[in-house]
Write a protein that holds these residues in place. Sequence first.
Motif, PDB file in Angstrom:
ATOM      1  N   LEU A 166      42.073  13.219  -2.961  1.00 56.91           N
ATOM      2  CA  LEU A 166      41.081  13.651  -3.941  1.00 56.91           C
ATOM      3  C   LEU A 166      39.667  13.516  -3.384  1.00 56.91           C
ATOM      4  O   LEU A 166      38.853  14.438  -3.473  1.00 56.91           O
ATOM      5  CB  LEU A 166      41.206  12.807  -5.215  1.00 56.91           C
ATOM      6  CG  LEU A 166      42.389  13.149  -6.113  1.00 56.91           C
ATOM      7  CD1 LEU A 166      42.504  12.125  -7.229  1.00 56.91           C
ATOM      8  CD2 LEU A 166      42.233  14.544  -6.705  1.00 56.91           C
ATOM      9  N   LEU A 167      39.397  12.349  -2.821  1.00 56.34           N
ATOM     10  CA  LEU A 167      38.030  12.140  -2.336  1.00 56.34           C
ATOM     11  C   LEU A 167      37.657  13.138  -1.255  1.00 56.34           C
ATOM     12  O   LEU A 167      36.558  13.693  -1.237  1.00 56.34           O
ATOM     13  CB  LEU A 167      37.873  10.710  -1.797  1.00 56.34           C
ATOM     14  CG  LEU A 167      37.771   9.626  -2.853  1.00 56.34           C
ATOM     15  CD1 LEU A 167      37.655   8.264  -2.191  1.00 56.34           C
ATOM     16  CD2 LEU A 167      36.568   9.865  -3.743  1.00 56.34           C
ATOM     17  N   ARG A 168      38.592  13.338  -0.361  1.00 53.61           N
ATOM     18  CA  ARG A 168      38.296  14.294   0.714  1.00 53.61           C
ATOM     19  C   ARG A 168      38.023  15.677   0.149  1.00 53.61           C
ATOM     20  O   ARG A 168      37.088  16.371   0.537  1.00 53.61           O
ATOM     21  CB  ARG A 168      39.480  14.357   1.671  1.00 53.61           C
ATOM     22  CG  ARG A 168      39.139  13.839   3.030  1.00 53.61           C
ATOM     23  CD  ARG A 168      40.339  13.766   3.898  1.00 53.61           C
ATOM     24  NE  ARG A 168      40.608  15.045   4.534  1.00 53.61           N
ATOM     25  CZ  ARG A 168      41.621  15.247   5.357  1.00 53.61           C
ATOM     26  NH1 ARG A 168      42.462  14.276   5.589  1.00 53.61           N
ATOM     27  NH2 ARG A 168      41.807  16.418   5.910  1.00 53.61           N
ATOM     28  N   ALA A 169      38.892  16.075  -0.772  1.00 54.89           N
ATOM     29  CA  ALA A 169      38.748  17.415  -1.331  1.00 54.89           C
ATOM     30  C   ALA A 169      37.440  17.558  -2.084  1.00 54.89           C
ATOM     31  O   ALA A 169      36.731  18.562  -1.963  1.00 54.89           O
ATOM     32  CB  ALA A 169      39.926  17.719  -2.245  1.00 54.89           C
ATOM     33  N   TRP A 170      37.136  16.558  -2.888  1.00 57.45           N
ATOM     34  CA  TRP A 170      35.899  16.636  -3.659  1.00 57.45           C
ATOM     35  C   TRP A 170      34.674  16.641  -2.753  1.00 57.45           C
ATOM     36  O   TRP A 170      33.704  17.353  -3.018  1.00 57.45           O
ATOM     37  CB  TRP A 170      35.782  15.440  -4.621  1.00 57.45           C
ATOM     38  CG  TRP A 170      36.628  15.606  -5.837  1.00 57.45           C
ATOM     39  CD1 TRP A 170      36.955  16.772  -6.476  1.00 57.45           C
ATOM     40  CD2 TRP A 170      37.240  14.554  -6.579  1.00 57.45           C
ATOM     41  NE1 TRP A 170      37.740  16.514  -7.567  1.00 57.45           N
ATOM     42  CE2 TRP A 170      37.921  15.159  -7.661  1.00 57.45           C
ATOM     43  CE3 TRP A 170      37.288  13.161  -6.452  1.00 57.45           C
ATOM     44  CZ2 TRP A 170      38.649  14.414  -8.586  1.00 57.45           C
ATOM     45  CZ3 TRP A 170      38.001  12.439  -7.371  1.00 57.45           C
ATOM     46  CH2 TRP A 170      38.668  13.055  -8.427  1.00 57.45           C
ATOM     47  N   SER A 171      34.727  15.854  -1.687  1.00 50.96           N
ATOM     48  CA  SER A 171      33.580  15.849  -0.763  1.00 50.96           C
ATOM     49  C   SER A 171      33.347  17.233  -0.196  1.00 50.96           C
ATOM     50  O   SER A 171      32.231  17.735  -0.155  1.00 50.96           O
ATOM     51  CB  SER A 171      33.811  14.882   0.389  1.00 50.96           C
ATOM     52  OG  SER A 171      34.136  13.615  -0.082  1.00 50.96           O
ATOM     53  N   GLN A 172      34.417  17.852   0.246  1.00 48.37           N
ATOM     54  CA  GLN A 172      34.256  19.189   0.811  1.00 48.37           C
ATOM     55  C   GLN A 172      33.754  20.171  -0.224  1.00 48.37           C
ATOM     56  O   GLN A 172      32.879  20.993   0.034  1.00 48.37           O
ATOM     57  CB  GLN A 172      35.575  19.683   1.387  1.00 48.37           C
ATOM     58  CG  GLN A 172      35.923  19.028   2.692  1.00 48.37           C
ATOM     59  CD  GLN A 172      37.015  19.796   3.423  1.00 48.37           C
ATOM     60  OE1 GLN A 172      37.390  20.899   3.028  1.00 48.37           O
ATOM     61  NE2 GLN A 172      37.528  19.197   4.467  1.00 48.37           N
ATOM     62  N   LEU A 200      34.718   8.920   4.919  1.00 45.21           N
ATOM     63  CA  LEU A 200      35.228  10.268   4.730  1.00 45.21           C
ATOM     64  C   LEU A 200      34.482  11.270   5.589  1.00 45.21           C
ATOM     65  O   LEU A 200      34.465  12.438   5.313  1.00 45.21           O
ATOM     66  CB  LEU A 200      35.062  10.670   3.253  1.00 45.21           C
ATOM     67  CG  LEU A 200      36.003   9.957   2.316  1.00 45.21           C
ATOM     68  CD1 LEU A 200      35.575  10.217   0.883  1.00 45.21           C
ATOM     69  CD2 LEU A 200      37.416  10.452   2.526  1.00 45.21           C
ATOM     70  N   GLY A 201      33.821  10.750   6.574  1.00 45.31           N
ATOM     71  CA  GLY A 201      33.050  11.680   7.385  1.00 45.31           C
ATOM     72  C   GLY A 201      31.581  11.374   7.208  1.00 45.31           C
ATOM     73  O   GLY A 201      31.196  10.437   6.540  1.00 45.31           O
ATOM     74  N   SER A 202      30.783  12.197   7.803  1.00 41.37           N
ATOM     75  CA  SER A 202      29.362  11.921   7.801  1.00 41.37           C
ATOM     76  C   SER A 202      28.726  12.380   6.501  1.00 41.37           C
ATOM     77  O   SER A 202      29.006  13.465   6.020  1.00 41.37           O
ATOM     78  CB  SER A 202      28.733  12.644   8.988  1.00 41.37           C
ATOM     79  OG  SER A 202      27.361  12.591   8.867  1.00 41.37           O
ATOM     80  N   PRO A 203      27.898  11.541   5.907  1.00 49.38           N
ATOM     81  CA  PRO A 203      27.267  11.920   4.638  1.00 49.38           C
ATOM     82  C   PRO A 203      26.081  12.854   4.808  1.00 49.38           C
ATOM     83  O   PRO A 203      25.406  13.173   3.847  1.00 49.38           O
ATOM     84  CB  PRO A 203      26.784  10.574   4.082  1.00 49.38           C
ATOM     85  CG  PRO A 203      26.616   9.708   5.257  1.00 49.38           C
ATOM     86  CD  PRO A 203      27.559  10.164   6.305  1.00 49.38           C
ATOM     87  N   GLN A 204      25.861  13.305   6.015  1.00 48.27           N
ATOM     88  CA  GLN A 204      24.625  14.037   6.261  1.00 48.27           C
ATOM     89  C   GLN A 204      24.518  15.302   5.434  1.00 48.27           C
ATOM     90  O   GLN A 204      23.479  15.598   4.867  1.00 48.27           O
ATOM     91  CB  GLN A 204      24.513  14.377   7.743  1.00 48.27           C
ATOM     92  CG  GLN A 204      24.307  13.134   8.563  1.00 48.27           C
ATOM     93  CD  GLN A 204      24.280  13.418  10.039  1.00 48.27           C
ATOM     94  OE1 GLN A 204      24.601  14.517  10.463  1.00 48.27           O
ATOM     95  NE2 GLN A 204      23.919  12.423  10.811  1.00 48.27           N
ATOM     96  N   ALA A 205      25.614  16.069   5.382  1.00 49.68           N
ATOM     97  CA  ALA A 205      25.551  17.332   4.647  1.00 49.68           C
ATOM     98  C   ALA A 205      25.241  17.086   3.178  1.00 49.68           C
ATOM     99  O   ALA A 205      24.478  17.815   2.554  1.00 49.68           O
ATOM    100  CB  ALA A 205      26.856  18.085   4.796  1.00 49.68           C
ATOM    101  N   MET A 206      25.817  16.035   2.646  1.00 53.88           N
ATOM    102  CA  MET A 206      25.584  15.732   1.228  1.00 53.88           C
ATOM    103  C   MET A 206      24.164  15.293   0.995  1.00 53.88           C
ATOM    104  O   MET A 206      23.550  15.645  -0.016  1.00 53.88           O
ATOM    105  CB  MET A 206      26.512  14.608   0.796  1.00 53.88           C
ATOM    106  CG  MET A 206      27.839  15.111   0.368  1.00 53.88           C
ATOM    107  SD  MET A 206      28.622  13.847  -0.592  1.00 53.88           S
ATOM    108  CE  MET A 206      30.289  14.361  -0.333  1.00 53.88           C
ATOM    109  N   LEU A 207      23.660  14.492   1.915  1.00 51.61           N
ATOM    110  CA  LEU A 207      22.305  13.985   1.734  1.00 51.61           C
ATOM    111  C   LEU A 207      21.314  15.130   1.597  1.00 51.61           C
ATOM    112  O   LEU A 207      20.376  15.065   0.808  1.00 51.61           O
ATOM    113  CB  LEU A 207      21.906  13.110   2.922  1.00 51.61           C
ATOM    114  CG  LEU A 207      22.481  11.706   2.913  1.00 51.61           C
ATOM    115  CD1 LEU A 207      22.165  11.015   4.231  1.00 51.61           C
ATOM    116  CD2 LEU A 207      21.891  10.909   1.761  1.00 51.61           C
ATOM    117  N   ALA A 208      21.562  16.181   2.373  1.00 49.70           N
ATOM    118  CA  ALA A 208      20.625  17.299   2.338  1.00 49.70           C
ATOM    119  C   ALA A 208      20.619  17.978   0.979  1.00 49.70           C
ATOM    120  O   ALA A 208      19.646  18.629   0.614  1.00 49.70           O
ATOM    121  CB  ALA A 208      20.970  18.298   3.434  1.00 49.70           C
TER     122      ALA A 208
END
Lengths: 472, 522
Positions: free
Chosen positions: B361-367, B390-398
């Motif tokens: 779930l977390l992976r899917a929601w992150s994507q 779950l990977g780098s938060p960089q994309a989300m931070l932006a």
Amino acid sequence: MSPDASSTKAAQGLVVPAKWPALGASDEAVWGECQGSGSKPYQTQVHFVAGVPSFKCSCPSRKFPCKHGLALLLFLARDSSAFTAVEPGWVTEWLSSRRDRAEKKEIKAAEAASAAPPDPAVVLKRQAQRLQRMCAGARELALWLDDLMRQGLATLSSEQEQNWQAMAARMVDAQAARLGQLLTNAMTLVGQGRDWPARLLQRLGSLQLLLDALQRYEQLPASMQAHVRQALGWSYDRDEVLVAGERVTDQWRVLANVVTELENRLTEHRVWLQGTHTQRRALLLDYAHATRPVEMGWAVGQLVGAELAFYPGDQALRALAVGAVTPAGTDDAAEGAADVALAQAFAATCCRDEGQEWMAMAKQCLANPWLMQSPVCFRDVRLMHHEPQNTEAGLGSAAVPEWTLHLSADPGGQVRPSVDLRIVDAHAWQMMALSGGEAFNVFGEWNGERLTPLLAWNAAEYWAATHAPQEQ
Amino acid sequence: MTTSTTSTTGALDIGSLDHWDELVKVALVGADRHWTLPPATARDPIASALHERLSAEPSAASGQLLRVAGALALARRVAWLPASDVSVPAEVAAPESRRRAPPAWLPLLERVMSIGLLRLQVQVLREMDRAGLHVPSVKLPLLLQMGAGNTALRGEIGAVIGERGRWLAKCNPQWAYAAGVHEQADTQTLWREGTLEQRRQVLLGQRATDPDAARERLNQEWGSLPAKERAALIECLATGLNPADESFLQTQLGKDRSQDVRRIAAELLSDLPGSAYALRMVERLRPLVGETMDAPMQVGEDWQADQLEIKRPAYEKLGDRAWWLFQLVRRTPLSWWEQHTGRSPAQILVWSMQSDWKDALLRAWSQAAVRQRNAAWCEALIELVDQEDLGSPQAMLALLAPAQREQFYERRLADKKYLYSLLGLILAGCPVGQQLSSVFSMKLLPILRTSLAKGNQHDQYALREHLPELMCVLHPDSLRLIDLERSLHEIDALATCLMQCIQVRDCRERLAQLVSPPLEGN
């Protein structure tokens, strides 16, 4: 001041206090010890005379000024409080030796001014000797050329380079190095482009005329003698020019200030001037070897009051500045309007129409058959760009030229005279940007085949070249 | 080299100038063979003079050929007039609508271009744009050439080149990107005859203003395009994506031969909450979401058609059922979750923590959150992303609002061991053109000062990599509060980096001076 961009960058990297164990400054000099890669730090010093710096550094760099000198000045500008050291011996020594030399120079100049002019007989004898040697060299070259022409140009190939290099070397021995250079320059044309035989014939023909003229030097009128001398690279002393040359005083507009790099680390500095009252055009020519900085000043667009002494010869272009040069500050307008003011000022200087320019060029060529570059100025030209094509001719002027100028047309005509340009892409695009598709004005050097633009302007702005390609 | 044979005086006939070609032929063959000049007409002074010379001294004499050639060449040069060329009336640049940048901008522009930091370049160009200025024409080639090499700057460059710049760009095919595709005629030609990149730009540009027309344009060409181009161009529909695009995308999902095209179509459709695709996903997911989360027991028949990857890759940590759940959830609109459960994203996350399937779930929601650009979900997920690796938060931070971003950073500030990753995150999360807030910049300063003063090799590496760019992003008030000069004195290893930082700071201050309203008129 910096010789090139990499020096500037290197110098900026050196503005680090850790690298300078000792720094000091006085009223007239700045010095420091710079820790380089060796065990002993380099001793760098700068001496100021009337605001002009002179550099000395113990590092092995061949550039002038070296990065240590530049860094020292950058450091001083940034943080002068760090310069606390006491003047060491090697600085005092250098400064005093410079003072001595300056004094000696002044004494010498005073002596020369007050001394009697050199015995004309001695001077003439020396000149005659040199002339003899050059004539001997010229005869040899003439025979060689005749031989070449009997066989025909078709037998030439670029593999025979050693032959003409050898001939050029013999010219150096005969104190006629320029003849050798003209020969090697001409021979580089072999095989370049489809019409190379015609261009080579033209060069060799010109060279033959020079050789002929040299053989009859004594019988030539003085004006032609002067041109022959300059064509041979037999330089005039500054004094000779001051005595013999025509003097013209005027307010001169600086049209161009370009540097050309030649072989053997020589740089040529060309400044083109046009007198606003006399409409005379003048060329200031300076050479510098890598170890001596080229004289600065003469900003493009500036109006300068000066007396010029032209070199001897009819229709002479080359000149020297006599005495002090006073920049006329009247048209240094407010920052925003400077460009426009300059553009208008340029417009005032180039007021001849196209026909008159060609006529003036023709007169110059007739007076001096060996003239390499003529100054020309055209109004209302348009810049044309052709996509470069690969013709089977390969390099050389036979290829379709990429940049041409269309000169002002007859009114109502669809056809315009077209002139090929010799220009690097970067400059050409700047001129294109300046023009915006409309007509503009250009000043440049014409070599018989192509125009090298040095200055372009329209009503609103201007472009000036800083470097010029080497003439071939 | 052509010559005009009409002389300036008109009374003479200098036909001899045309004998040049004959002479060249003689020269090629060799002067040993007997040669002579063509006969001269009486009114041709040059030919008469040459003939006179040749009669005085025969052509076989030494140097005669070159002598004659030299004289003739000189005559030709003196008589030279330019050849004529047909003059095609050229297009003229439109008058500028903007104000020309005052000369003070030029040194700043040059310096910023030579330093080479994208953020700084963008900042200066944007300020120039905001001030309504255009670049003086002599700088245009430099700027256009930079944009030719670096697509990231193209937008900003296009804004400040002015009408002259657009005109110039049309003259040079390398600069076509800046030529502006607003005029109808230009767009048509580019679309019909341009390269793939140019056509992409046409489509992207049109999608911004008239998305339906752009899609229509693509549709018409669709059948004739090769697979690679179809994939590249269908991606353009991501700009200005709207429900009207659905039928086109659905068709391609079903029919297109290229796997890439179908995948992209599926991704785009999942971004449209109202589409049939999204509804299908929801229907598959609905039975699984109840009090607790359940994962699918098997794969449905229509799954593959909808581009769901059924086969789990060999290296995958998730089990088969988890993998299928992951596939479903990542393509489902996030808004459905909130509608269905009636809870906020944060609450849904808390609920999912107790589930067996929380990894998937977390992976899917992150994507999905990044793909669907859903700031609320990004905000909720951001902490977990870091914790659960779950990977780098960089994309989300932006995607987060600046305030939330900075809260995230602040929680990291205490962890000074990983300066490199902290600074990297700060930079990655801050989109080009934005800056950190004053408050956060002040909080960041002590860390920077400490690492400059006492930092070990790892810290120095971090600074060397990130500090110059960080200087572009710090709030202007903080710029002078780090004593870069003193650090320059003290730390040899960071000399170049610190020099660059000083340059960035100076440029930003200069920019601020130029932009602030002047005391007297400009």
